[in-house]
Scaffold this motif. Structure first.
Motif, PDB file in Angstrom:
ATOM      1  N   ARG A  56      51.626  41.126  44.479  1.00 25.70           N
ATOM      2  CA  ARG A  56      51.558  41.706  43.125  1.00 25.70           C
ATOM      3  C   ARG A  56      52.729  41.212  42.275  1.00 25.70           C
ATOM      4  O   ARG A  56      52.574  40.974  41.069  1.00 25.70           O
ATOM      5  CB  ARG A  56      51.549  43.229  43.212  1.00 25.70           C
ATOM      6  N   ILE A 115      51.943  37.750  41.241  1.00 22.97           N
ATOM      7  CA  ILE A 115      50.973  37.768  40.140  1.00 22.97           C
ATOM      8  C   ILE A 115      51.704  37.947  38.809  1.00 22.97           C
ATOM      9  O   ILE A 115      51.420  37.251  37.823  1.00 22.97           O
ATOM     10  CB  ILE A 115      49.942  38.888  40.353  1.00 22.97           C
ATOM     11  N   GLU A 120      45.441  36.698  40.148  1.00 18.40           N
ATOM     12  CA  GLU A 120      45.062  38.094  40.358  1.00 18.40           C
ATOM     13  C   GLU A 120      43.626  38.202  40.873  1.00 18.40           C
ATOM     14  O   GLU A 120      43.335  39.033  41.752  1.00 18.40           O
ATOM     15  CB  GLU A 120      45.203  38.880  39.055  1.00 18.40           C
TER      16      GLU A 120
END
Length: 473
Positions: free
Chosen positions: A280, A283, A290
């Motif tokens: 995450r 990302i 994603e």
């Protein structure tokens, strides 16, 4: 009590197994009684017969995992050896959870079986040392070791996933056993008869990732085709270059036609990915797609670091000692003081670091008993160099700590060839990217700051796949 006065109870619905075991134990001087059902076995145990039980798991009338708790309640000191043709992690873990002395997969080696029987019959009653040794022998055969609450949760998750064909994303620090879990999911799943194909994205040069995955023009069809009908394990997926991520996503969603030339159809495989990085966060930094993350994170499985399950360290250490001995290193035991010292270590390299430490001690020390003094000596130069120190960590310290963890995560502590270039590439990419960001993309100024020729910098930007910041070039 000599062998002739000890009785072994055998339970297996296969008459040939009963015959082979009965003859083998009789030749060794033991009394033997054999049955083909669990009901008779329970009656013999209730009547006080037998000094050892050797039983199959699946019986015509009952599953032995339902019977063993009753045996332990009636005869808590009676050792039980469980054998099964269902050779998977769940069977082994179930055997451990119900208190079996040892789990033996079928087909078994007769010498291994008789050796296990001797150990069970010769152990001192209720000796903590003998119980620990029995656990070590059993654990050494398991792909995953540990009875702690965090590991029980891992086992439960694996049990839920083996019957499905879902994409799995395994997260956890380096050395926690991510590939072992991936192999367990494959070996117990629907695709166990297919190949388990591994590509380590951290160890594969960036310019070769796409060729390794998707194939080359010279007839090498790549890992995707190789894994057709089996499992593709994408290790350290967080290190996959963006271009390869895009192409992988197109293959997964079917927008890029990939054909297995042997079948004329699209490859069909289960994808299991693993990473020690925070996807995450990647990302947010623009380093991981994603949409690919959501494709991979269908069934997440997190592995706990060793510091969160220190109660497993004694079982792990003893199992690794046995494993080292089986592979030719001197046999050793470990005392309680040494185990307590191991529990206090932070283990940045996790289980892999512990196994490498055990191997190193077996190879370098002549003592048969591993003491706290030996552990202290080996760990003296391995304390964390960042946590708890006065002042900020130096770049050299941070790099050393990261590399120590990487080495600990490798089989036998040895990384694959090409380490020097991979490490330089990992350092160069963020260095150049941050410098370009600071100069707003001005390559002339960035080359001056870095001390590089402008043409050299331009080539490195292209070779390393450096993301350019917006601004003047």
């Amino acid at each position: 009590m000599n062998a002739a006065s000890k009785k072994i109870l055998i339970a297996d619905d296969d008459s040939s197994i009963r015959l082979v075991l009965s003859q083998a134990f009789t030749r060794l001087g033991y009394q033997v009684r054999a049955t083909g059902n669990a009901t008779t076995l329970l009656k013999w145990v209730s009547d006080g017969e037998g000094d050892l039980v050797v039983t199959d798991v699946v019986m015509p009338d009952e599953n032995v995992f339902d019977v063993l708790p009753r045996i332990r309640k009636q005869r808590p000191k009676l050792p039980v050896i469980v054998m099964s043709a269902q050779n998977n992690l769940i069977t082994a873990v179930n055997a451990a959870e119900v208190g079996a002395f040892e789990y033996v997969p079928k087909p078994f080696d007769l010498d291994d079986m008789t050796s296990a029987a001797r150990r069970a019959l010769s152990r001192p009653a209720d000796s903590e040392a003998s119980k620990a040794q029995a656990r070590a022998v059993r654990d050494d055969r398991l792909p995953l070791i540990g009875r702690s609450a965090p590991m029980q949760e891992v086992y439960r998750t694996i049990a839920r996933l083996v019957g499905a064909d879902l994409t799995v994303l395994i997260t956890g620090e380096s050395g926690t056993g991510k590939e072992l879990v991936a192999r367990a999911l494959h070996d117990m799943g629907r695709r166990r008869d297919g190949k388990f194909v591994v590509i380590n994205l951290a160890a594969t040069p960036r310019e070769r990732v796409e060729a390794e995955l998707f194939g080359k023009e010279d007839g090498d069809h790549g890992k995707l085709v190789e894994a057709d009908g089996g499992t593709l394990f994408l290790d350290e997926i967080g290190d996959m270059p963006l271009d390869a991520q895009t192409r992988l996503l197109r293959v997964i969603d079917g927008s890029e036609p990939t054909v297995n030339p042997k079948t004329g159809r699209r490859p069909n495989m289960r994808i299991i990915a693993a990473t020690n990085r925070d996807l995450r966060a990647l990302i947010q930094q623009g380093l991981f797609r994603e949409d690919l993350f959501f494709r991979l994170n269908v069934a997440p499985l997190r592995l706990p670091p060793l510091r969160d399950r220190v109660e497993d360290i004694p079982d792990l250490a003893r199992a690794f000692l046995l494993r080292a001995n089986r592979e030719g290193l001197p046999a050793k035991t470990i005392d309680s003081g040494a185990l307590e010292r191991l529990k206090r270590h932070p283990w940045p390299g996790n289980v892999r670091e512990l196994e490498n430490l055990v191997r190193r001690i077996c190879a370098l020390y002549g003592e048969d008993l591993i003491s706290a003094r030996i552990i202290e000596r080996e760990l003296a130069d391995q304390q964390p160099v960042v946590q708890g120190q006065e002042g900020p960590a130096t770049l050299a310290q941070l790099v050393e700590q990261k590399l120590s963890t990487y080495f600990a995560d490798q089989p036998d502590g040895i990384p694959p060839p090409g380490l020097y270039d991979r490490v330089l590439e990992e350092v160069e990419r963020p260095l150049i990217q941050l410098t370009l960001a600071a100069t707003r993309g001005n390559q002339v100024r960035a080359a001056e700051i870095l001390g590089l020729n402008r043409n050299t910098l331009r080539k490195k930007i292209q070779d390393l796949g450096v993301e350019m910041s917006r601004g003047r070039r």
